[in-house]
Each structure stands twice: as C-alpha cells, then as structure tokens.
Design an enzyme around this catalytic site. Sequence first.
Site, PDB file in Angstrom:
ATOM      1  N   TYR A  56     -29.284 -17.544  33.944  1.00  0.00           N
ATOM      2  CA  TYR A  56     -29.375 -17.592  32.617  1.00  0.00           C
ATOM      3  C   TYR A  56     -28.475 -18.881  32.455  1.00  0.00           C
ATOM      4  O   TYR A  56     -27.345 -18.669  31.787  1.00  0.00           O
ATOM      5  CB  TYR A  56     -29.114 -16.394  31.796  1.00  0.00           C
ATOM      6  CG  TYR A  56     -30.002 -15.175  32.119  1.00  0.00           C
ATOM      7  CD1 TYR A  56     -31.358 -15.473  33.182  1.00  0.00           C
ATOM      8  CD2 TYR A  56     -29.678 -13.915  31.822  1.00  0.00           C
ATOM      9  CE1 TYR A  56     -31.974 -14.478  33.250  1.00  0.00           C
ATOM     10  CE2 TYR A  56     -30.322 -12.876  32.486  1.00  0.00           C
ATOM     11  CZ  TYR A  56     -31.583 -13.110  32.943  1.00  0.00           C
ATOM     12  OH  TYR A  56     -32.378 -12.072  33.237  1.00  0.00           O
ATOM     13  N   GLY A 206     -42.803  -6.743  25.943  1.00  0.00           N
ATOM     14  CA  GLY A 206     -43.825  -7.555  26.214  1.00  0.00           C
ATOM     15  C   GLY A 206     -43.416  -9.164  25.765  1.00  0.00           C
ATOM     16  O   GLY A 206     -44.135  -9.897  25.072  1.00  0.00           O
ATOM     17  N   GLY A 208     -41.594  -9.803  23.118  1.00  0.00           N
ATOM     18  CA  GLY A 208     -41.835 -10.171  21.743  1.00  0.00           C
ATOM     19  C   GLY A 208     -43.259  -9.605  21.166  1.00  0.00           C
ATOM     20  O   GLY A 208     -43.410  -9.353  20.095  1.00  0.00           O
ATOM     21  N   PHE A 209     -44.225  -9.727  22.141  1.00  0.00           N
ATOM     22  CA  PHE A 209     -45.587  -9.546  21.460  1.00  0.00           C
ATOM     23  C   PHE A 209     -45.846  -8.387  21.040  1.00  0.00           C
ATOM     24  O   PHE A 209     -46.646  -8.181  20.071  1.00  0.00           O
ATOM     25  CB  PHE A 209     -46.638  -9.815  22.888  1.00  0.00           C
ATOM     26  CG  PHE A 209     -47.951 -10.554  22.763  1.00  0.00           C
ATOM     27  CD1 PHE A 209     -48.336 -11.670  22.756  1.00  0.00           C
ATOM     28  CD2 PHE A 209     -48.945  -9.377  21.960  1.00  0.00           C
ATOM     29  CE1 PHE A 209     -49.671 -12.160  22.412  1.00  0.00           C
ATOM     30  CE2 PHE A 209     -50.073 -10.221  21.350  1.00  0.00           C
ATOM     31  CZ  PHE A 209     -50.566 -11.171  21.887  1.00  0.00           C
TER      32      PHE A 209
END
Length: 325
Positions: A56, A206, A208-209
Amino acid sequence: MRYIKLNGLEVSRVGLGAMGMTAGYTGSGTDEAESIRTVHRALELGVTLIDTAEIYGPYTNEELLRRALQGRREQVVLATKFGLVSHAGKGAWNLDSGPANIRTAVEGSLKRLGTDHIDLYYQHRVDPNTPIEETAGAVGELIAEGKVRCFGLSEAGPDTIRRAHAVHPVTAVQSEYSLWTRGVEDRVLPVLRELGIGLVPFSPLGRGFLTGTIRSTDQFDEDDFRRDNPRFTGENFRRNLAIADEVQALAAEVGATPAQVALAWLLAQGDDIAPIPGTKRVARVEENTAADGITLTGDQIEKLGSLPPAAGDTHTASQAQMLER
C-alpha cells in the site's frame, strides 16, 4: 464492541482497513491528520484489528500507521502483508513469497511500523513459484523468533490453505466477502471452519458501492482504481445500482444506514468472521463500528442473502490472475 477469536487470536468484531488512507481511492493521501484521527477514534470505539500491507503505497501506509499508533501500539492487533513486493530487484506488484524475500519484507515492515513484532502476518497473494510449505515454514521461523505472532493467508484456495496449515497453523484467511461477493461461501469457508481458521473479509461494503452513496463513476478521481473495475463500469454499474437500492430500502426499515446493514448481514454469518471496512474519515469509522450493535431478523437476513449476484467481475483480468479461489 464485541470481541471474537480467530483461531485463538482475539480481535474486535469489526476491524479497520487502512489502505484507502494512502492509496487506491478518491482522496487517498490528501488528509493525513484526518486519517490519524480516524485511527484514534477507532481505538476509542474498541476496534483492535487494524490492517495494512507493504504494497500500500508502496510502504507509505505502514509509515502512516507508525505515526498514528505512536504510544498506542499495545491497543492494536496489527496486521500487515508480504508477497506483492519482490525485494530482489523486480519491485512492487511482483509475486515473491520465497523465504529470503519474506525475511527482507518483515524487517522493512517492522521498521516502518515502528514495532518489534507483527501480530498477524499475511501472505498477500499466493505465489505459484514458491511451494506454500516453504512460505509457511519461513513465517513459522519468524514466529519462533518473536517477530510475528500469527500466520495468515489472503485470497488463498482450499488446497493451499490445507497445505499451509499442515506446516504451521493458519490463524486467519483474508478474502473479499460481502453481500455482492460471496465466492468464499462454497469452497473456502467450509475448509476454514473445518480447520478452525478465522475469516477476515476485506471490501465488506463492496468498495463503497453498498453504502448507496456512489451513483456515478464521475465521483471518482482519475487515479481511483474503481474507474476500470468491471463492477463499476458500463451496464454492470447500472445493474448493480439496483442491488445498492435494495440494501438502502431495507436499511430504512431497520433505521440504520446501508453500510451498517451490509456489515450486520456479514456479522450474522458467523462468530468466526471479523470484517475490516476501510475508511479514512472519523464519521465513517463511527458508522461502521456501530453495525456491531444492529441485530437483523431472520427474514431480513434471508432477504439480503437472496439479492441477485453483482454484475461483473470483482477484479480486472490482470488482477484476477493473482487470485486463488
């Protein structure tokens, strides 16, 4: 906050994924002060499991957590990952879980995190060029030396999990798992439960979905990796909006947010599951951790579980090559 044990390792029921604080998502790396406040607020709310990885950034996420956890290290079950950076010259996004590379990786992570041990050390992706027995043995040596407490795998398939566990006990497997990504249920989760290994779902919302706040990819920065994710593009995106709308409708019935309902459904799947929703904002960590206090009815759990599968793959074709399910 409730606590559970992942094969003996006690962690908070809801953890915190730190990746988005520095990489991958819209706004990543733009407000370190808010990210650090988010970590501190998570600890105040009882979160103990915090997840990062050397890839990251690379490296910047671990460095951020060092600053955020200064004076607070003892409050945290700190998880990081190796295997997506080849330290022998190939660099980032090259699989390498050979023993020599693991040795280099762990020393780097310990230094960047400012700690003398890692609580949960995951192989980030299975390396087809290194027998998993060698990888497990190398991590086992680090555990014997006190540099690592527990061994984990990420996105590993049943055979790899069994072979690794035979060499050194696997504490947890980290895989994508949510209302719209349920592939682990058929093959991986039964093996984990047979062997007593915990499951740590990443992207439990998801990406953010499932929060219901994403209505267009125009909301994303150019470098947001979701812009070319199959589930966020074209007709797939429009079809998947219907799933998010269903979650939002049920959340209105419950008197909670869609994110809380999606997490509550995941928590209802078993007491050996500790999701790590990612965020870089205090308000979101408060929202996500509150999901631990929401109890869904059997009918609500069934209704959510009966939602249609998401349209589109979870990864691009090149990313999918690194998955083993």
